[in-house]
Design a protein around this motif. Structure first.
Motif, short mmCIF file in Angstrom:
data_model
loop_
_atom_site.label_atom_id
_atom_site.label_comp_id
_atom_site.label_asym_id
_atom_site.label_seq_id
_atom_site.Cartn_x
_atom_site.Cartn_y
_atom_site.Cartn_z
N VAL A 88 -7.13 -5.48 4.14
CA VAL A 88 -7.11 -7.17 4.03
C VAL A 88 -7.05 -6.78 5.83
O VAL A 88 -7.65 -7.26 6.42
N GLN A 89 -6.51 -5.53 6.89
CA GLN A 89 -6.67 -5.93 8.14
C GLN A 89 -8.47 -6.08 8.92
O GLN A 89 -8.41 -6.56 9.63
N GLU A 90 -8.73 -5.44 7.21
CA GLU A 90 -10.14 -5.51 7.95
C GLU A 90 -11.54 -6.99 8.10
O GLU A 90 -12.41 -7.34 8.62
N LEU A 91 -10.56 -7.51 7.54
CA LEU A 91 -11.36 -9.54 6.83
C LEU A 91 -10.77 -10.13 8.08
O LEU A 91 -11.34 -10.45 8.50
N GLY A 92 -9.99 -9.55 8.98
CA GLY A 92 -9.62 -10.87 10.81
C GLY A 92 -9.76 -12.12 9.92
O GLY A 92 -10.26 -13.11 10.77
N LEU A 93 -8.36 -12.21 9.04
CA LEU A 93 -8.26 -13.09 8.77
C LEU A 93 -7.55 -14.25 9.65
O LEU A 93 -6.09 -13.29 10.21
N ASN A 94 -7.41 -15.61 9.61
CA ASN A 94 -6.19 -15.90 10.56
C ASN A 94 -5.09 -16.15 10.46
O ASN A 94 -3.87 -16.42 10.52
N ALA A 95 -4.72 -16.27 8.78
CA ALA A 95 -3.35 -16.51 8.33
C ALA A 95 -2.23 -14.88 8.49
O ALA A 95 -3.06 -14.33 8.86
N LYS A 96 -1.30 -15.30 8.82
CA LYS A 96 -0.73 -14.47 9.08
C LYS A 96 -0.28 -13.23 7.53
O LYS A 96 0.52 -13.36 6.57
N ILE A 97 0.30 -11.88 7.87
CA ILE A 97 -0.52 -10.99 6.51
C ILE A 97 1.16 -10.92 6.77
O ILE A 97 1.78 -10.08 7.55
N THR A 98 1.50 -11.19 5.27
CA THR A 98 3.65 -10.77 5.15
C THR A 98 3.44 -10.07 4.13
O THR A 98 2.83 -10.27 2.90
N ALA A 99 4.44 -8.28 4.51
CA ALA A 99 4.70 -7.86 3.59
C ALA A 99 6.23 -7.95 3.05
O ALA A 99 7.04 -8.09 4.14
N PHE A 100 6.99 -7.69 1.79
CA PHE A 100 7.83 -8.19 1.43
C PHE A 100 8.57 -7.11 1.02
O PHE A 100 8.53 -5.68 0.88
N GLY A 101 10.05 -7.59 1.49
CA GLY A 101 10.90 -6.00 0.83
C GLY A 101 12.75 -6.78 1.15
O GLY A 101 12.46 -7.85 1.10
N SER A 102 13.39 -5.31 0.96
CA SER A 102 14.81 -5.82 0.37
C SER A 102 15.43 -5.46 1.84
O SER A 102 15.60 -4.85 2.44
N THR A 103 16.81 -6.04 2.27
CA THR A 103 17.47 -5.17 3.56
C THR A 103 17.75 -3.68 3.15
O THR A 103 17.14 -3.63 1.96
N ARG A 104 18.11 -3.05 4.72
CA ARG A 104 18.73 -1.68 3.84
C ARG A 104 19.75 -1.20 3.06
O ARG A 104 20.18 -2.64 2.77
N ARG A 105 20.06 -0.19 2.49
CA ARG A 105 20.68 -0.29 1.57
C ARG A 105 21.97 0.10 2.01
O ARG A 105 22.48 0.43 2.79
N LYS A 106 22.93 -0.39 0.56
CA LYS A 106 23.65 -0.19 1.27
C LYS A 106 24.81 0.87 2.26
O LYS A 106 23.91 2.34 0.98
N GLY A 107 25.61 1.25 3.15
CA GLY A 107 25.99 2.81 3.32
C GLY A 107 24.88 3.61 4.40
O GLY A 107 25.05 4.59 4.85
N THR A 108 23.81 2.84 4.67
CA THR A 108 22.87 3.40 5.81
C THR A 108 22.58 2.89 6.97
O THR A 108 23.08 1.89 6.40
N VAL A 109 21.38 3.50 7.28
CA VAL A 109 21.71 2.94 8.81
C VAL A 109 19.79 2.45 8.79
O VAL A 109 19.75 3.08 8.22
N SER A 118 17.93 2.06 10.44
CA SER A 118 16.55 2.46 11.07
C SER A 118 15.61 3.83 10.33
O SER A 118 14.43 4.61 10.94
N GLN A 119 17.06 4.56 9.66
CA GLN A 119 16.23 4.86 8.70
C GLN A 119 15.98 4.79 6.80
O GLN A 119 16.49 5.68 6.39
N ASP A 120 16.38 3.47 7.40
CA ASP A 120 15.93 2.99 5.20
C ASP A 120 14.68 3.03 5.20
O ASP A 120 13.09 2.18 5.96
N ALA A 121 14.06 3.38 3.61
CA ALA A 121 12.32 3.64 3.95
C ALA A 121 11.76 2.46 3.21
O ALA A 121 10.64 2.56 4.17
N ASN A 122 12.12 1.93 2.80
CA ASN A 122 11.79 0.25 2.74
C ASN A 122 11.30 -0.27 4.27
O ASN A 122 10.29 -1.04 4.22
N LEU A 123 12.30 -0.03 4.62
CA LEU A 123 11.96 -1.00 6.44
C LEU A 123 10.73 -0.12 6.79
O LEU A 123 9.55 -0.95 7.62
#
Length: 539
Positions: free
Chosen positions: A61-82, A84-89
C-alpha cells in the motif's frame, strides 16, 4: 464548535469480519485506492503480522501514494510485559503505517473475564502502549472497547480508562458500542457528559448495528461532540454489521451541515459502494438508503406524476448529489406518468392523454396480472413500448422447437435442443447441446441467428432466475423467468412467463436476442444498418 468531521473507514479490517466476506491482498489494495479517491481521511488496513494477506497489504500500500492515512490495528501490550518488548506493538511500528489503532478494555467485566487481570493493570497496559507508540512518532487512535456498556456498568472506571488514554497522548479516543446494544438517547447523554468532562480530548465514535441503530447512534454522538466517525462501506461487519458510512457521510454532509469528504467527492459515493460490493462479492440490498438501486425508484402512478412536476415531492435529496439516479418503475401500479417517463428515457414520445397511451398501460397491467414483472426487465418493456409505437419489424419468426433430455446409467444428463426459425424468408433448422435445457435452447437459437447477425457472437447469457408464482399449484405452477444478457460493454434484462419453465425461458431468450438486434429490427433500417449499441442500456 468545529463543523469538520473526520471519516475513519474500517472496511478492510472490521468489515472483513462479516460473514461471507473475504478479501485478498489485491482486493484490499483496490478498495483502499477507491476509498482514497472518495476522500476518507483514515483507512484501517488490518492487523500487521497476523496473516500473510495483511502483511502483503501493508507492504504494497505504501507504493500507491494515497492521501488517506493508512492505519494498523492492534491491542495494548500483554499483561505483565513491557510495551517496548511487545510483539504486537512492534509489528505495528514495522508496518510503515501513518497511524495506529490500539484497542483496550473499558468495561470492568471484560477486564476481569476476558483479560483476567486487575483494573489497575489494564490502565497501565493502556497508558504504556499509547505512550510507547507516541514516543516512536506514531499517531494513535485509542479504541475504548465496550465503552458504553462499561460506562453504564461502572461509570467511574470507564471514565478513568478515557482519562488514562488522554494522559498518555492519544490523538483520538474512540467510544465503542461493541455489542451494538446502546440506544441513541443513551449515546447522546453519555457522549455529551464525556466531552464536557474532558474537553481537551478528541473523541471518535464506533458503533455496531445489532439493534439497527448504528447510523442513528453515530449521528447522535456527532451531535454530542464526537469529531471522528468510524464505519464501513455498506455497513459490512461482524454479526449485524458496522455503522454504514454510505448513510452516515451524506447525512452529515447534506442534512447536518458538517464537512466530511466534500460535496464533489460525495458524488462518488454510489459508485464506491457498488465497487466495494462487487469486489467483496456481496449483493447490495436494492433498498439501501442513498446508494441502493431502489433508493430513488418510484412505482405508484400518483407518486410518479408528482415527481415529474417536482422531484422534491417524493425524494428527500437530489439523487445525483450522491451519484445515484431517479428511476421510474413500470408495474400493475403504474399510471400514465410512469409509461410516459419510461418512454422518454428510451427516446420515445407518448402523449399521456392519448387513447394509444391508455391502451399501452392497460396491456402492461394485464401482463403484470399474468405474472410478468417489468421492474427488473427493462429490455422486454422497451421492446413492448416500441412495438406499441409501431417502430418494430421482425427479422426472424418462430416455427418450432423440441427438447431432448436424456439420462442413462453412469452418465451425466444430456440436453439437446432443436430449433426451427424463419430468418429473412429462409427456413433455418439447427440443433445444439447444452449443460441444461435452457443452455441448449440458447445455443441452438444463437446458432440459427449468428450466421445472419454476427454481432450476436459478442453477447452471452450472464444470469438466469426462476420464480414460482403459484406455489399452491405445485409442479403445475406458473413460473417467471428473468434473464440477464451481456455483451462487451452493456447488460440488459428480459422476462418470460408460462406454466412451462422451458417456454418461459424461450420467451425471455428470444426477447434478449431481439433487444440485442434492436437497431436492425426498428423500421427504417432496411439496409441492416447496425445501431445495436445505441439501443442498449445498462441495468
Amino acid at each position: 464548535m468545529s463543523k469538520s468531521i473526520s471519516i475513519f473507514d474500517t472496511t478492510l479490517r472490521d468489515g472483513t469480519q462479516g460473514e461471507g466476506i473475504s478479501l485478498s491482498a489485491d482486493d484490499k489494495l483496490k478498495i483502499a485506492k477507491k476509498l482514497d479517491d472518495l476522500g476518507v481521511q483514515y483507512i484501517e488496513g488490518g492487523i500487521p503480522g497476523s496473516n500473510t494477506k495483511d502483511i502483503e497489504f501493508f507492504k504494497r500500500v505504501q507504493e500507491l501514494g494515497l492521501n488517506a492515512k493508512i492505519t494498523a490495528f492492534g491491542s495494548t501490550r500483554r499483561k505483565g510485559t513491557v510495551a517496548s518488548q511487545d510483539a504486537n506493538l512492534q509489528r505495528i511500528l514495522e508496518s510503515g503505517c501513518q497511524a495506529a489503532t490500539l484497542v483496550g478494555k473499558a468495561w470492568d467485566f471484560h477486564v476481569h473475564t476476558a483479560l483476567q487481570t486487575t483494573l489497575e493493570e489494564n490502565l497501565a497496559m493502556i497508558y504504556d502502549s499509547i505512550a510507547y507508540l507516541k514516543q516512536q512518532g506514531q499517531e494513535v487512535i485509542f479504541d475504548a472497547e465496550h465503552f458504553f456498556d462499561g460506562y453504564k456498568n461502572n461509570t467511574e472506571y470507564a471514565i478513568s480508562v478515557v482519562r488514562k488514554a488522554q494522559e498518555a497522548g492519544a490523538d483520538w479516543i474512540t467510544m465503542c458500542d461493541t455489542n451494538g446494544g446502546t440506544l441513541p438517547h443513551e449515546v447522546h447523554e453519555i457522549v455529551s457528559s464525556l466531552t464536557s468532562m474532558i474537553p481537551q480530548a478528541h473523541f471518535s465514535i464506533h458503533t455496531h448495528n445489532d439493534c439497527e441503530l448504528a447510523v442513528a447512534n453515530t449521528l447522535s454522538a456527532v451531535q454530542a461532540g464526537a469529531r471522528q466517525v468510524q464505519g464501513t462501506i455498506n455497513g459490512y461487519g461482524e454479526r449485524c454489521g458496522n455503522a454504514n458510512l454510505c448513510s452516515i457521510i451524506p447525512s452529515l454532509e447534506l442534512k447536518m451541515g458538517y464537512q466530511t469528504i466534500g460535496t464533489d467527492k460525495l458524488m462518488q459515493l454510489t459508485s464506491t459502494a457498488r465497487f466495494v460490493s462487487e469486489i467483496a462479492n456481496v449483493n447490495m440490498p436494492v433498498n439501501q438508503p442513498y446508494v441502493g438501486n431502489a433508493a430513488f425508484a418510484h412505482k405508484g402512478g400518483i407518486h410518479v406524476s408528482a415527481i415529474l412536476r417536482d422531484s422534491r415531492t417524493y425524494e428527500h435529496i437530489v439523487p445525483e448529489l450522491v451519484g445515484n439516479k431517479q428511476r421510474v418503475l413500470v408495474s400493475e401500479l403504474a399510471g400514465q406518468s410512469n409509461i410516459v417517463s419510461k418512454a422518454k428515457d428510451m427516446g420515445l414520445e407518448l402523449d399521456s392523454t392519448s387513447e394509444h397511451s391508455r391502451k399501452v398501460i392497460d396491456k402492461i397491467k394485464d401482463l403484470e396480472h399474468q405474472g410478468y414483472q417489468f421492474e427488473a426487465a427493462d429490455a422486454s418493456l422497451e421492446l413492448l413500448l416500441r412495438e406499441a409505437n409501431g417502430e418494430m419489424k421482425e427479422l426472424f419468426s418462430f416455427e418450432s422447437f423440441k427438447m431432448l433430455v436424456e439420462k442413462t446409467a453412469g452418465r451425466a444428463v444430456v440436453s439437446e435442443a432443436f430449433v426451427k426459425l424463419n430468418v429473412a424468408g429462409n427456413m433455418v433448422y439447427t440443433a445444439a447441446e447444452g449443460n441444461g435445457p435452457v443452455n441448449a435452447l440458447d445455443n441452438a437459437l444463437r446458432k440459427a441467428l449468428v450466421q445472419y447477425f454476427p454481432d450476436l457472437k459478442e453477447m452471452h447469457l450472464s444470469d438466469y432466475k426462476v420464480r414460482v408464482l403459484d406455489e399452491k399449484d405445485a409442479t403445475a405452477a406458473k413460473v417467471r423467468v428473468l434473464i440477464e444478457s451481456r455483451n462487451i460493454s452493456n447488460s440488459w434484462n428480459t422476462v418470460g412467463v408460462s406454466e412451462n419453465v422451458i417456454e418461459a425461458s424461450w420467451e425471455a431468450l428470444v426477447d434478449s436476442m431481439r433487444y440485442a438486434l434492436m437497431g436492425k429490427i426498428m423500421q427504417g433500417n432496411e439496409e441492416g444498418e447496425d445501431t445495436t449499441h445505441r439501443g442498449l442500456v445498462n441495468h
